[in-house]
Design an enzyme around this catalytic site. Structure first.
Site, short mmCIF file in Angstrom:
data_model
loop_
_atom_site.label_atom_id
_atom_site.label_comp_id
_atom_site.label_asym_id
_atom_site.label_seq_id
_atom_site.Cartn_x
_atom_site.Cartn_y
_atom_site.Cartn_z
CG ASP A 144 -34.70 -62.53 -15.54
OD1 ASP A 144 -33.58 -62.26 -15.06
OD2 ASP A 144 -35.25 -61.86 -16.43
C1 26A Z 1 -32.08 -51.18 -15.64
N1 26A Z 1 -32.29 -52.19 -16.66
C2 26A Z 1 -31.48 -52.07 -17.83
C3 26A Z 1 -33.21 -53.22 -16.46
C4 26A Z 1 -33.50 -54.20 -17.44
C5 26A Z 1 -34.39 -55.23 -17.11
N2 26A Z 1 -34.99 -55.32 -15.91
C6 26A Z 1 -34.70 -54.36 -15.03
N3 26A Z 1 -33.85 -53.32 -15.28
N4 26A Z 1 -33.09 -54.41 -18.72
C7 26A Z 1 -33.70 -55.52 -19.16
N5 26A Z 1 -34.49 -56.02 -18.19
C8 26A Z 1 -35.34 -57.21 -18.23
O1 26A Z 1 -34.54 -58.34 -18.26
C9 26A Z 1 -35.37 -59.41 -18.70
C10 26A Z 1 -34.53 -60.51 -19.24
O2 26A Z 1 -33.63 -60.96 -18.31
C11 26A Z 1 -36.22 -57.29 -19.46
O3 26A Z 1 -37.45 -56.65 -19.22
C12 26A Z 1 -36.36 -58.80 -19.67
O4 26A Z 1 -37.66 -59.27 -19.37
#
Ligand code: 26A
Length: 356
Positions: free
Chosen positions: A311
Site C-alpha cells: 500500500d
Molecule cells: C475486504 N478486505 C479483505 C480488506 C482488507 C484490507 N483493506 C480493505 N479491505 N483486508 C486487509 N486490508 C488491509 O490491508 C492492509 C495491508 O495491505 C489491512 O487493514 C492492512 O492495513
C-alpha cells in the site's frame, strides 16, 4: 479554498497485529495461511476478541486504500489527499481519523449510526509474512449516495488522481464504477489496486466491469497470477506477459493508454504499457516495454513486518505522480516508501519525514 489533488476510496479498518512470536499459534488455531488476505468466515469471527484478550497486540491504522492515502500524503504538500470510506460512530473511527489527521489526510467518512461498528483486520505475523483476516462491518455499508454529499462532490470535482482499492469490489462495485466513470470522463487519472488474489479470483465480474475505466493498475505477483488464472491465460504465463495482457485489455477511453505495475516484494517491479510512447502524460515507457525496475536491497534484520508495504509503494507512486514526476521517479519513490514501511510496526512511515 483549494481542494485535494488526490482522492482515495477504500474500506477503513483498524489493524490489530499479533507479532511473529505468537503469530504461528493463531495461524494454526484459525486455519489461516501465513501470507494471505481474506474476509473472515464464521469460523474466524472469534479471532478479534481472542487476540485482544490473549495476545500482545499492536493497534495501527489500516485499510489498504487508507494506508495508500497516508503514503501519498507523505510526499505531497499538506491537505493534498482525501480519503472516503464507511465507518461506525465509535472509538475505532476516532483512532483512524486521528491517524489521518496527523498525516494530513482529510477523512471524508460516511459515518453509519450505531450499532454499526468500524471494521477491523486481524494481522497475524510470522517471519516476514502477514496474514490479514478482515471483518468489514460498517465498511461494507458504504453507499454511492456518499459521492453526492456536498463535501465529497466538491472533492471529486477538484481532484485529479483517483485511487480505488480492489477490496472495495467485495461490496461496492456501483460506487467504484460511478467514481471511475466520473473521473475518467473528465480526463482525470484513475488508479486501481488489485489488493488481493481473491479479488480477481472471486470478484472477476466486478473487476472486468471496472477495468475499462482504469488508467493505472497496480498489483503484486500473486494477484497478477490469480488474474491470469481467472482470465483463462495459460498456466505459467510469464508475469511480464500477464502485465502486457492486462495493459491491453479493453479501455473506455482508448486515447489514454493503460499502465500496469506488478510488484514482487523484494524482487524487481515490472511495468507494462498498452502504448508506451503516449502513456499517461509523464509516464512514457519508450526504452523497454515491459520495463523491469530492480528493488534496492533491504537487509533482513531491518524488516520489522511487511504489513502495508504494498500500500505504501502505491502511495509513494501516487504521490510522486501527482507531483508530476516521471515514471522512473514514481517507481523509485514507491520503492522507498514500501521499504520504509517494512521497518515499522504495521502500515506506518517514519516521522519526522525523511526526504524521499
Ligand atoms: C475486504 N478486505 C479483505 C480488506 C482488507 C484490507 N483493506 C480493505 N479491505 N483486508 C486487509 N486490508 C488491509 O490491508 C492492509 C495491508 O495491505 C489491512 O487493514 C492492512 O492495513
Amino acid at each position: 479554498m483549494s481542494t485535494p489533488l488526490v482522492l482515495c476510496m477504500g474500506n477503513p479498518l483498524l489493524d490489530i497485529q499479533v507479532d511473529s512470536s505468537e503469530g504461528p499459534k493463531y495461524l494454526e488455531k484459525y486455519d489461516l495461511k501465513s501470507n494471505d488476505a481474506i474476509l473472515a468466515e464464521e469460523k474466524h469471527m472469534p479471532i478479534y476478541d481472542d487476540i485482544v484478550k490473549n495476545a500482545k497486540v499492536d493497534y495501527v491504522a489500516g485499510g489498504a486504500g487508507q494506508n495508500t492515502a497516508r503514503g501519498a500524503a507523505y510526499v505531497l504538500p499538506e491537505k493534498s489527499v482525501a480519503y472516503i470510506g464507511s465507518v461506525g460512530d465509535d472509538d475505532l473511527m476516532k483512532t483512524l481519523r486521528a491517524a489521518n489527521e496527523a498525516e494530513s489526510v482529510i477523512s471524508a467518512y460516511q459515518v453509519q449510526p450505531a450499532p454499526a461498528r468500524t471494521g477491523a483486520c486481524a494481522v497475524i505475523l510470522s517471519g516476514h509474512d502477514r496474514s490479514l483476516c478482515t471483518t468489514l462491518r460498517a465498511a461494507e455499508l458504504f453507499t454511492a449516495s456518499h459521492l453526492a454529499q456536498p463535501e465529497v462532490a466538491n472533492i471529486i470535482a477538484g481532484a485529479k488522481y483517483f485511487y480505488i482499492e480492489g477490496y472495495f469490489l467485495t461490496h461496492g462495485v456501483e460506487s467504484c464504477l460511478e467514481l471511475a466513470k466520473t473521473a475518467s470522463s473528465r480526463g482525470k487519472t484513475v488508479v486501481l489496486n488489485l489488493s488481493a488474489p481473491f479479488i480477481p479470483q472471486f470478484f472477476k465480474v466486478q473487476l472486468e466491469e471496472l477495468l475499462p475505466h482504469v488508467d493505472i493498475l497496480i498489483g503484486n505477483e500473486s494477484e497478477a497470477a490469480a488474474y491470469a488464472e481467472a482470465a483463462g491465460m495459460e498456466k505459467d504465463t510469464p508475469l511480464a506477459q500477464v502485465a502486457t495482457n492486462l495493459a491491453a485489455a479493453s479501455k473506455s477511453n482508448a486515447s489514454r493508454p493503460r499502465l500496469v505495475i506488478v510488484t514482487q516484494g523484494a524482487s524487481s517491479t515490472l511495468v507494462a504499457s498498452s502504448s508506451p510512447s503516449v502513456s499517461p502524460s509523464n509516464l512514457k515507457l519508450e526504452d523497454e516495454n515491459p520495463k523491469t525496475y530492480p528493488v534496492p536491497k533491504l537487509a533482513a534484520d531491518k524488516i520489522v513486518d511487511t504489513n502495508g508495504a504494498g500500500d505504501m509503494f502505491a502511495g509513494g507512486f501516487l504521490g510522486a505522480l501527482a507531483l508530476g514526476k516521471d515514471l522512473d521517479e514514481c517507481i523509485e519513490v514507491g520503492h522507498k516508501l514500501g521499504q520504509m514501511c517494512c521497518g515499522q510496526i504495521g502500515p506506518k512511515l517514519v516521522f519526522p519525514k525523511e526526504k524521499v
